[in-house]
Scaffold this motif. Structure first.
Motif, PDB file in Angstrom:
ATOM      1  N   LEU A 110     -25.103 119.027  -6.043  1.00 25.25           N
ATOM      2  CA  LEU A 110     -23.790 118.885  -6.619  1.00 25.25           C
ATOM      3  C   LEU A 110     -23.789 117.052  -7.073  1.00 25.25           C
ATOM      4  O   LEU A 110     -23.261 116.643  -8.120  1.00 25.25           O
ATOM      5  CB  LEU A 110     -22.660 119.050  -5.956  1.00 25.25           C
ATOM      6  CG  LEU A 110     -21.226 119.193  -6.747  1.00 25.25           C
ATOM      7  CD1 LEU A 110     -21.452 120.186  -7.856  1.00 25.25           C
ATOM      8  CD2 LEU A 110     -20.170 119.822  -5.734  1.00 25.25           C
ATOM      9  N   SER A 111     -24.131 116.649  -6.003  1.00 23.75           N
ATOM     10  CA  SER A 111     -24.078 115.042  -6.382  1.00 23.75           C
ATOM     11  C   SER A 111     -24.916 114.525  -7.560  1.00 23.75           C
ATOM     12  O   SER A 111     -24.830 113.725  -8.253  1.00 23.75           O
ATOM     13  CB  SER A 111     -24.585 114.207  -4.876  1.00 23.75           C
ATOM     14  OG  SER A 111     -23.661 114.252  -4.022  1.00 23.75           O
ATOM     15  N   ASN A 112     -26.220 115.320  -7.585  1.00 19.31           N
ATOM     16  CA  ASN A 112     -27.216 115.102  -8.369  1.00 19.31           C
ATOM     17  C   ASN A 112     -26.646 115.285 -10.052  1.00 19.31           C
ATOM     18  O   ASN A 112     -27.002 114.568 -11.005  1.00 19.31           O
ATOM     19  CB  ASN A 112     -28.465 115.690  -8.354  1.00 19.31           C
ATOM     20  CG  ASN A 112     -29.301 115.106  -7.033  1.00 19.31           C
ATOM     21  OD1 ASN A 112     -29.155 114.074  -6.993  1.00 19.31           O
ATOM     22  ND2 ASN A 112     -30.018 115.679  -6.580  1.00 19.31           N
ATOM     23  N   GLN A 113     -25.827 116.401  -9.921  1.00 20.09           N
ATOM     24  CA  GLN A 113     -25.073 116.871 -11.161  1.00 20.09           C
ATOM     25  C   GLN A 113     -24.246 115.721 -11.638  1.00 20.09           C
ATOM     26  O   GLN A 113     -24.248 115.379 -12.810  1.00 20.09           O
ATOM     27  CB  GLN A 113     -24.648 118.180 -11.060  1.00 20.09           C
ATOM     28  CG  GLN A 113     -25.493 119.398 -11.011  1.00 20.09           C
ATOM     29  CD  GLN A 113     -24.752 120.712 -10.879  1.00 20.09           C
ATOM     30  OE1 GLN A 113     -23.501 120.832 -10.779  1.00 20.09           O
ATOM     31  NE2 GLN A 113     -25.726 121.976 -10.634  1.00 20.09           N
ATOM     32  N   LEU A 114     -23.445 115.274 -10.666  1.00 19.24           N
ATOM     33  CA  LEU A 114     -22.342 114.483 -11.058  1.00 19.24           C
ATOM     34  C   LEU A 114     -23.058 113.066 -11.483  1.00 19.24           C
ATOM     35  O   LEU A 114     -22.986 112.251 -12.648  1.00 19.24           O
ATOM     36  CB  LEU A 114     -21.746 114.037  -9.812  1.00 19.24           C
ATOM     37  CG  LEU A 114     -20.695 112.829 -10.264  1.00 19.24           C
ATOM     38  CD1 LEU A 114     -19.545 113.135 -10.992  1.00 19.24           C
ATOM     39  CD2 LEU A 114     -19.726 112.512  -8.913  1.00 19.24           C
ATOM     40  N   ARG A 115     -24.213 112.762 -11.009  1.00 19.66           N
ATOM     41  CA  ARG A 115     -25.042 111.491 -11.381  1.00 19.66           C
ATOM     42  C   ARG A 115     -25.466 111.755 -12.759  1.00 19.66           C
ATOM     43  O   ARG A 115     -25.437 110.859 -13.599  1.00 19.66           O
ATOM     44  CB  ARG A 115     -26.114 111.092 -10.448  1.00 19.66           C
ATOM     45  CG  ARG A 115     -26.632 109.721 -10.564  1.00 19.66           C
ATOM     46  CD  ARG A 115     -27.881 109.463  -9.502  1.00 19.66           C
ATOM     47  NE  ARG A 115     -26.962 109.571  -7.992  1.00 19.66           N
ATOM     48  CZ  ARG A 115     -27.572 110.506  -7.519  1.00 19.66           C
ATOM     49  NH1 ARG A 115     -28.337 111.265  -7.490  1.00 19.66           N
ATOM     50  NH2 ARG A 115     -26.734 110.625  -6.107  1.00 19.66           N
ATOM     51  N   ALA A 116     -26.054 112.884 -13.006  1.00 23.16           N
ATOM     52  CA  ALA A 116     -26.674 113.298 -14.363  1.00 23.16           C
ATOM     53  C   ALA A 116     -25.524 113.313 -15.602  1.00 23.16           C
ATOM     54  O   ALA A 116     -25.854 112.635 -16.620  1.00 23.16           O
ATOM     55  CB  ALA A 116     -27.240 114.670 -14.444  1.00 23.16           C
ATOM     56  N   LEU A 117     -24.463 113.753 -15.146  1.00 24.78           N
ATOM     57  CA  LEU A 117     -23.290 113.594 -15.998  1.00 24.78           C
ATOM     58  C   LEU A 117     -22.931 112.224 -16.219  1.00 24.78           C
ATOM     59  O   LEU A 117     -22.657 111.880 -17.670  1.00 24.78           O
ATOM     60  CB  LEU A 117     -22.027 114.600 -15.298  1.00 24.78           C
ATOM     61  CG  LEU A 117     -20.976 114.707 -16.466  1.00 24.78           C
ATOM     62  CD1 LEU A 117     -21.296 115.363 -17.654  1.00 24.78           C
ATOM     63  CD2 LEU A 117     -19.686 115.476 -15.772  1.00 24.78           C
ATOM     64  N   GLU A 118     -22.671 111.553 -15.380  1.00 29.76           N
ATOM     65  CA  GLU A 118     -22.406 109.950 -15.618  1.00 29.76           C
ATOM     66  C   GLU A 118     -23.476 109.351 -16.542  1.00 29.76           C
ATOM     67  O   GLU A 118     -23.126 108.583 -17.496  1.00 29.76           O
ATOM     68  CB  GLU A 118     -22.406 109.415 -14.279  1.00 29.76           C
ATOM     69  CG  GLU A 118     -20.775 109.724 -13.627  1.00 29.76           C
ATOM     70  CD  GLU A 118     -20.778 109.209 -11.944  1.00 29.76           C
ATOM     71  OE1 GLU A 118     -19.373 108.964 -11.627  1.00 29.76           O
ATOM     72  OE2 GLU A 118     -21.576 108.763 -11.469  1.00 29.76           O
ATOM     73  N   GLN A 119     -24.707 109.547 -16.208  1.00 29.97           N
ATOM     74  CA  GLN A 119     -25.894 109.027 -16.945  1.00 29.97           C
ATOM     75  C   GLN A 119     -25.793 109.548 -18.251  1.00 29.97           C
ATOM     76  O   GLN A 119     -26.050 108.811 -19.376  1.00 29.97           O
ATOM     77  CB  GLN A 119     -27.078 109.215 -16.268  1.00 29.97           C
ATOM     78  CG  GLN A 119     -27.287 108.559 -15.093  1.00 29.97           C
ATOM     79  CD  GLN A 119     -28.534 108.937 -14.201  1.00 29.97           C
ATOM     80  OE1 GLN A 119     -29.368 109.849 -14.752  1.00 29.97           O
ATOM     81  NE2 GLN A 119     -29.101 108.262 -13.414  1.00 29.97           N
ATOM     82  N   GLU A 120     -25.550 110.521 -18.659  1.00 25.82           N
ATOM     83  CA  GLU A 120     -25.511 111.277 -19.921  1.00 25.82           C
ATOM     84  C   GLU A 120     -24.227 110.602 -20.829  1.00 25.82           C
ATOM     85  O   GLU A 120     -24.419 110.270 -21.961  1.00 25.82           O
ATOM     86  CB  GLU A 120     -25.140 112.799 -20.063  1.00 25.82           C
ATOM     87  CG  GLU A 120     -25.040 113.253 -21.510  1.00 25.82           C
ATOM     88  CD  GLU A 120     -24.834 114.948 -21.369  1.00 25.82           C
ATOM     89  OE1 GLU A 120     -24.701 115.456 -22.467  1.00 25.82           O
ATOM     90  OE2 GLU A 120     -24.999 115.446 -20.174  1.00 25.82           O
ATOM     91  N   LEU A 121     -23.256 110.380 -20.071  1.00 28.03           N
ATOM     92  CA  LEU A 121     -21.887 109.702 -20.677  1.00 28.03           C
ATOM     93  C   LEU A 121     -21.884 108.085 -20.827  1.00 28.03           C
ATOM     94  O   LEU A 121     -21.356 107.530 -21.597  1.00 28.03           O
ATOM     95  CB  LEU A 121     -20.472 110.144 -19.919  1.00 28.03           C
ATOM     96  CG  LEU A 121     -20.273 111.534 -20.053  1.00 28.03           C
ATOM     97  CD1 LEU A 121     -19.070 111.622 -19.031  1.00 28.03           C
ATOM     98  CD2 LEU A 121     -19.868 111.968 -21.320  1.00 28.03           C
TER      99      LEU A 121
END
Length: 304
Positions: free
Chosen positions: A32-43
């Motif tokens: 879940l932490s990795n998903q949040l990080r990926a989302l922030e990187q995409e944005l």
């Protein structure tokens, strides 16, 4: 953007911390932490300020959180509406009715249908039977409610329902017919008659066969207009009995004792065409309202 990431982000915010969110989502916390990080990187923005004990939305995160909830709500609505449409709870009923049938809202069936299925939209066509059957053949409407006499092609599937007799409707202060509720055709010949165009041949033929000459005062295309003329005392209206129920100004009437004036009705669909779920609901309600077919159609239903 993957809507799953949006859902998980919303859950992280609303759960208050990553651990609680991972439990609710049945996802390991590192994933879940990795998903949040990926989302922030995409944005390209930081959404959450996290410490070992707390988390807080950034200004960008607060805005994104609200928009994510809006997007997910629309997604849920789209899914529900698609499913409702498949079940016939939403969609459009394309229905054709003759004017005399339309003004009674098809004997109240359309009113019941509207109350049972409040999310359904309607495309209603009010035309004579010939034009309605043409629209049905072209696919412009799903079902047509027509009155006989009319012609059905081999591709049409009519279901005959209860009919009625034509009556003479009039203002009693202007015309009189005596006490009997049924009158012979001969009692009409001295009266100025008003009717829609499709009844003209019917009346003329019946009178001619009986050696009578009808005094046809007015021909028009709308039964509502015929009734208005009768209400004004300008003549005697030849109309189906059911149309008097919606008349603004009640008229007296006499049933015309002439067999050819018995009119049947038919609910018509196209053979081999699977009706929409919305149309199926409407047809089922019609079957409940008219469970049997009249035994005598008086030879008024013809196929090409």
């Amino acid at each position: 953007m993957d809507s799953k990431l949006l859902r998980n982000f919303v859950e992280i915010v609303e759960s208050g911390n990553m651990t609680a969110a991972s439990h609710k989502l049945f996802i390991a916390q590192p994933v879940l932490s990795n998903q949040l990080r990926a989302l922030e990187q995409e944005l390209g923005v930081r959404l959450l300020e996290r410490t070992s004990r707390s988390q807080k939305l950034t200004d960008a995160g607060q805005l994104f959180y609200q928009r994510a909830k809006d997007i997910l709500a629309l997604e849920n609505l789209a899914v529900k509406e698609a499913r409702d449409c498949e079940l016939g709870e939403r969609g459009t009923l394309r229905l054709g009715m003759t004017p005399s049938t339309a003004i009674t809202l098809f004997d109240g069936i359309l009113t019941r249908f509207c109350r049972m299925w409040p999310q359904i939209r309607y495309q209603l066509y009010e035309m004579n039977s010939v034009k309605l059957l043409q629209l049905l053949e072209t696919g412009a409407i799903d079902v047509a409610v027509v009155r006989t006499p009319c012609h059905f092609s081999a591709g049409m599937e009519p279901r005959f329902i209860s009919g009625e007799q034509l009556v003479a409707a009039y203002r009693p202060d202007r015309f009189s017919f005596g006490e009997h509720k049924r009158i012979p055709l001969s009692e009409l010949t001295e009266k100025p008659l008003m009717m829609i165009q499709r009844y003209e041949d019917l009346v003329t033929a019946a009178c001619g066969k009986a050696g009578l000459v009808p005094n046809i005062k007015c021909i028009n295309i709308q039964i509502a207009v015929t009734l208005k003329l009768a209400q004004a005392g300008l003549g005697v209206a030849i109309v189906p009995l059911s149309t008097l129920a919606v008349s603004d100004d009640p008229l007296e009437y006499r049933v015309i004792d002439e067999p050819t004036f018995a009119i049947s009705r038919a609910i018509v669909t196209m053979r081999g065409k699977t009706p929409s779920a919305v149309c199926s609901h409407f047809l089922e309600l019609c079957r409940e309202a008219f469970p049997t077919e009249p035994s005598d159609l008086s030879g008024q239903t013809l196929r090409r």
